[in-house]
Design an enzyme around this catalytic site. Structure first.
Site, short mmCIF file in Angstrom:
data_model
loop_
_atom_site.label_atom_id
_atom_site.label_comp_id
_atom_site.label_asym_id
_atom_site.label_seq_id
_atom_site.Cartn_x
_atom_site.Cartn_y
_atom_site.Cartn_z
N ASN A 215 0.93 -1.06 0.35
CA ASN A 215 0.27 -0.13 0.15
C ASN A 215 1.09 0.78 0.08
OD1 ASN A 215 0.28 0.63 3.36
ND2 ASN A 215 -0.66 -1.11 3.18
N ASP A 284 -4.60 -6.49 4.67
CA ASP A 284 -5.68 -7.00 5.34
C ASP A 284 -5.72 -8.80 4.59
OD1 ASP A 284 -6.35 -5.04 7.09
OD2 ASP A 284 -7.48 -4.09 5.35
N LYS A 294 9.87 -16.63 -10.86
CA LYS A 294 9.24 -15.54 -10.57
C LYS A 294 7.88 -16.31 -12.17
CE LYS A 294 9.00 -11.28 -14.40
NZ LYS A 294 10.10 -10.42 -15.55
N LEU A 312 -3.17 -6.13 14.93
CA LEU A 312 -3.74 -5.52 16.53
C LEU A 312 -4.76 -5.96 16.80
CD1 LEU A 312 -4.06 -2.25 17.43
CD2 LEU A 312 -5.79 -1.70 15.89
N LYS A 341 -14.17 -0.19 15.43
CA LYS A 341 -12.35 -1.58 15.88
C LYS A 341 -11.91 -1.20 16.88
CE LYS A 341 -8.33 -0.67 12.82
NZ LYS A 341 -7.07 -0.21 11.71
#
Length: 410
Positions: A215, A284, A294, A312, A341
């Site tokens: 990300n 996630d 590859k 978490l 959350k």
């Protein structure tokens, strides 16, 4: 009284069209109480004249290493010794390259080489120049020397290109300077004796040896949280995914790549930690299988994903004495998702931000967050630097820990 009152600032101006902004910067710093000593390179003189800066700073302007204005001192050494802070704005690719390689062939570079004061670099150049590997390597090297960088803005550049390379606005630079001096004032040692664990940056989940899922997280928020804790006296461990940020001095850094590696690093250190702040933007999902070689291009590819470990939630559900803070980066229904959350993962506090807001996305130097606590408190903060956000988070953590300690006694 302004935090800049009486501060000796050396402002180096190199040869780019953005040199005109340095005049406004000189004016604003002077109005804020700073004593500004301007050095113009030979190329800067092609864009703007010394008289402009002399009128705005009420100080002599330096352009030539050998034009000694005061016989009792050597000018570039005297300026270097007096400086509380050195700023180079605009900093061209040429000046950045010379500084990274220790070249001192004019008044600006000789002063910088002699300076012991902190240095802020505000790059300004064509987007392709900024992205060139040589320029990026030079900036990374200067960051390793301890130089601070003010990221250029994105938009239409003077050359006609659109992209990153526009000099930060004078107001942004002044704000960064004020934050620098405020951050270097005597800090309360309210985390002395505490062990703090911070996670930062993205994770990478391998598809094959050359491809991965990741990300846009830069790690800047987590690094700011770690540095703020260090400055308040904590013993800090920073578990960092892949970033381009230099290791913060005085912080133990553990570099990891995948979610699994980060989970193991956190669990290994969790028992000894008093506060855990998880700013890392972990994946996630991860590929169910990782190719040993590859993958070759052969039509459509279906990639099967599985849920990655939830670090978490694991920490929240297994905590004992630890104060656990999570982050929630959302694009809609910010408070609803953040509160869910907070409860679902058994956190003590959560810091929520809408990454679509101006100044709050990944990779920026600023953030706009709302702090939510276990007892229902909701504290929205305006846009501020990530270091300022980090300080606000620690203020909130310390306040809640103090309240918890009092309630336990009573």
């Amino acid at each position: 009284m302004s935090t800049l009152q009486g501060k000796q600032i050396v402002l180096g101006v190199s040869g780019g069209i953005a040199a005109y902004k340095a005049a406004a910067l000189t004016s604003k710093l002077t109005q804020a109480g700073a004593i500004v000593h301007v050095i113009l390179t030979e190329n800067a003189l092609k864009f703007i004249q010394p008289l402009t800066f002399q009128a705005l700073s009420h100080q002599p302007v330096y352009t030539d290493t050998f034009a000694e204005q005061e016989p009792r001192v050597i000018s570039h050494i005297d300026l270097a010794d007096r400086a509380d802070l050195v700023i180079v704005a605009p900093a061209t690719a040429n000046v950045i390259g010379k500084l990274a390689n220790g070249i001192a062939d004019d008044m600006l570079t000789t002063t910088l080489l002699a300076a012991k004061a902190p240095v802020m670099i505000a790059p300004a150049m064509n987007v392709n120049m900024y992205e060139h590997p040589a320029v990026q390597a030079n900036m990374q090297r200067l960051a390793q020397f301890g130089y601070r960088f003010l990221e250029p803005g994105e938009g239409l550049l003077a050359c006609g290109w659109i992209g990153k390379g526009r000099l930060a606005e004078p107001e942004e630079i002044v704000r960064a300077v004020i934050n620098f001096f405020a951050g270097n004032a005597a800090k309360p040692q309210d985390l002395a004796g505490k062990k703090v664990l911070v996670t930062a940056g993205p994770t990478r989940e391998r598809i094959d040896p050359v491809r991965f899922i990741s990300n846009d997280s830069s790690g800047k928020m987590g690094y700011a949280v770690a540095e703020a804790a260090r400055d308040r006296g904590a013993e800090v461990c920073l578990v960092s995914g892949p970033t381009n940020l230099p290791a913060p001095p005085g912080v133990t850094i553990v570099r990891v790549e995948s979610v699994q590696q980060m989970l193991e690093a956190v669990l290994q250190r969790m028992a000894d930690s008093d506060v855990i702040i998880k700013t890392a933007a972990v994946s996630d999902y991860r590929p169910k299988t990782v190719a040993m070689h590859k993958l070759k291009k052969q039509g459509e590819l279906t990639l099967e994903l599985e849920k990655a470990p939830d670090i978490l939630q694991t920490v929240g559900q297994s905590k004992t004495h630890q104060f656990v803070v999570g982050f929630a980066a959302e694009t809609e229904e910010l408070l609803t998702y953040a509160k869910d959350k907070l409860e679902r993962k058994n956190l003590d506090m959560i810091v929520a931000n809408n990454v679509l807001m101006d100044g709050a996305g990944m990779g920026t130097d600023t953030n706009v967050v709302t702090i939510l606590t276990r007892d229902g408190e909701v504290v929205p903060l305006e846009k501020m630097s990530k270091r300022e956000v980090a300080e606000k988070i620690w203020d909130a953590v310390i306040a809640k820990q103090s309240a918890r300690a009092i309630s336990e006694v009573l």
